[in-house]
Design a protein around this motif. Structure first.
Motif, PDB file in Angstrom:
ATOM      1  N   MET A  92       0.825  -1.202   0.000  1.00 18.94           N
ATOM      2  CA  MET A  92       0.000   0.000   0.000  1.00 18.94           C
ATOM      3  C   MET A  92       0.862   1.255   0.000  1.00 18.94           C
ATOM      4  O   MET A  92       0.582   2.221  -0.721  1.00 18.94           O
ATOM      5  N   LEU A 101      -2.613   4.215  -7.259  1.00 19.35           N
ATOM      6  CA  LEU A 101      -4.016   4.117  -6.860  1.00 19.35           C
ATOM      7  C   LEU A 101      -4.749   5.396  -7.243  1.00 19.35           C
ATOM      8  O   LEU A 101      -4.213   6.507  -7.092  1.00 19.35           O
ATOM      9  N   LYS A 121     -10.221   2.470   1.034  1.00 23.06           N
ATOM     10  CA  LYS A 121      -9.047   1.662   1.369  1.00 23.06           C
ATOM     11  C   LYS A 121      -9.437   0.196   1.581  1.00 23.06           C
ATOM     12  O   LYS A 121      -8.725  -0.724   1.157  1.00 23.06           O
ATOM     13  N   ASN A 123     -11.886  -1.336   0.111  1.00 23.59           N
ATOM     14  CA  ASN A 123     -12.132  -1.910  -1.215  1.00 23.59           C
ATOM     15  C   ASN A 123     -10.835  -2.208  -1.949  1.00 23.59           C
ATOM     16  O   ASN A 123     -10.723  -3.228  -2.638  1.00 23.59           O
ATOM     17  N   PHE A 124      -9.836  -1.331  -1.814  1.00 20.71           N
ATOM     18  CA  PHE A 124      -8.531  -1.601  -2.419  1.00 20.71           C
ATOM     19  C   PHE A 124      -7.942  -2.904  -1.866  1.00 20.71           C
ATOM     20  O   PHE A 124      -7.435  -3.743  -2.630  1.00 20.71           O
ATOM     21  N   GLU A 125      -7.986  -3.059  -0.560  1.00 21.93           N
ATOM     22  CA  GLU A 125      -7.438  -4.264   0.059  1.00 21.93           C
ATOM     23  C   GLU A 125      -8.236  -5.497  -0.329  1.00 21.93           C
ATOM     24  O   GLU A 125      -7.663  -6.582  -0.507  1.00 21.93           O
ATOM     25  N   LEU A 128      -7.119  -6.309  -3.992  1.00 22.72           N
ATOM     26  CA  LEU A 128      -5.714  -6.649  -4.232  1.00 22.72           C
ATOM     27  C   LEU A 128      -5.178  -7.758  -3.340  1.00 22.72           C
ATOM     28  O   LEU A 128      -4.318  -8.535  -3.775  1.00 22.72           O
ATOM     29  N   ILE A 163     -12.904  -5.457 -10.378  1.00 20.68           N
ATOM     30  CA  ILE A 163     -13.154  -4.088  -9.924  1.00 20.68           C
ATOM     31  C   ILE A 163     -14.572  -3.656 -10.288  1.00 20.68           C
ATOM     32  O   ILE A 163     -15.269  -3.008  -9.492  1.00 20.68           O
TER      33      ILE A 163
END
Length: 295
Positions: A92, A101, A121, A123-125, A128, A163
Motif C-alpha cells: 500500500m 491508486l 481503502k 475496497n482496495f485491500e 488486491l 473491480i
C-alpha cells in the motif's frame, strides 16, 4: 401490582410505535447486525492473537519448536519478521508513493483533491490482497501466474472485471453502507464527544497522509510515535493558513449559540420544569458541541 401494571401501560405505546414504524425496525435490525459483527470481530481478533502467540512460540523459537514458513531460511532475521508482518502495508505504501491508486481527483474550482476514505481503502485491500480474485493465494504468497509477464493482458482484464463487480456491489449496497457508517460513528464517538467535546475540533492525520509519510517496514507503533512527535509543529504550521472568512463565521456562530445556550441555562436555573420541555436537553447538548467546535 399497581406499579407493574403502570410499567406495562408505559411500555405498550413504545412497542406499538416500534411495530408501526418500519424505519425504526430497520434501524434496530442494522444495530443488531452491527453488534453481532463487532462480536465476530472480537472473536477473530482473539484467533489472530492466538496465531501471533504461535508465531512467537514456533517461528521465533521462544520455545524449542520449529515451523516451516514461507521464508526458506533456517534462521529468521529481523528484516524477515518485518516483511512477514508488513507485507500488505508495504504494498500500500509503495502504490501510494508511486501514485498507482486512483486517489487524486480533478474537481472544478477545487483543482487536485485527494480522496481516500476508510471504505475506499477497504475496497482496495479487498481487490488486491484478500478478496475473491485477489493477487495473493494466501496471506503471503503471490499467485504464480502474476509472476509471468506473458499473462499481463489477461490478468489485467480479469482484474478489471473484479473491480467492476466490486463497484456494482458497492452501488447496490450503498443504502445499507450509509446506515452502517452512521451507526458505527454513533456507537464509536458518542461517548468521546460527551466526555471530550473538544476532540471534534482537533486536527488529525488523514489516511492518505499516514500512508504517504509511512516508511517501508515501519510497524504501527513506530508510525504512531513518529507522527505524534510531529503533531505540534504540524498544527502550528497549519494554523498559519487560517481563513479570515471562516474565522468571522465561526465567531458569529459561537456568539449566537452561546446566547441561546445562556438563556436556556438561565431558564433552567430559574425554573427546573424547563428541563421537562421536549428536546430541551438535546438542544442544550447540541449548542454546547457547536460552541466547542467553533472555538
Amino acid at each position: 401490582m399497581p406499579i407493574q401494571s403502570k410499567r406495562n401501560t408505559n411500555l405498550r405505546p413504545l412497542a406499538s410505535l416500534i411495530q408501526e414504524n418500519s424505519w425504526i425496525i430497520f434501524l434496530l435490525i442494522m444495530a443488531a447486525i452491527f453488534w453481532i459483527y463487532r462480536l465476530v470481530k472480537v472473536f477473530c481478533n482473539v484467533l489472530s492473537y492466538w496465531e501471533i502467540r504461535q508465531f512467537y512460540i514456533k517461528a521465533l523459537k521462544i520455545k524449542m519448536r520449529e515451523q516451516q514458513m514461507c521464508i526458506h531460511k533456517k534462521e529468521l532475521t529481523e528484516l524477515d519478521i518485518y516483511h512477514r508482518i508488513l507485507r500488505f502495508k508495504n504494498y500500500m505504501v509503495a502504490m501510494i508513493n508511486k501514485s498507482l491508486l486512483p486517489v487524486h481527483l480533478q474537481l472544478p474550482l477545487l483543482g487536485n483533491v485527494v480522496f481516500l476514505t476508510q471504505g475506499l481503502k477497504y475496497n482496495f485491500e479487498l481487490i488486491l490482497f484478500w478478496g475473491p480474485g485477489s493477487l495473493f493465494q494466501n496471506k503471503w504468497n503471490l499467485h504464480p501466474k502474476y509472476k509471468r509477464s506473458g499473462n499481463r493482458l489477461e490478468l489485467a482484464q480479469k482484474l478489471s472485471r473484479v473491480i467492476l463487480l466490486i463497484g456494482l456491489a458497492n452501488l447496490l449496497l450503498c443504502p445499507f453502507i450509509l446506515v452502517w457508517q452512521v451507526l458505527y460513528a454513533f456507537f464509536s464517538y458518542t461517548e468521546v464527544i460527551r466526555r471530550e467535546p473538544g476532540s471534534l475540533g482537533a486536527r488529525r492525520w488523514s489516511l492518505f497522509g499516514r500512508l504517504y509519510l509511512r516508511h517501508f517496514n515501519e510497524l504501527n507503533h513506530e508510525l504512531h510515535g513518529r507522527l505524534g512527535r510531529g503533531y505540534k509543529p504540524t498544527s502550528k504550521y497549519m494554523n498559519s493558513f487560517t481563513s479570515p472568512l471562516l474565522t468571522v463565521l465561526a465567531k458569529n456562530v459561537a456568539f449566537f449559540s452561546g446566547s441561546v445556550l445562556a438563556v436556556l441555562i438561565a431558564l433552567t436555573v430559574y425554573d427546573e420544569d424547563v428541563l421537562t420541555v421536549q428536546h430541551i436537553l438535546t438542544v442544550i447538548t447540541v449548542l454546547g458541541v457547536v460552541i466547542t467546535i467553533t472555538r
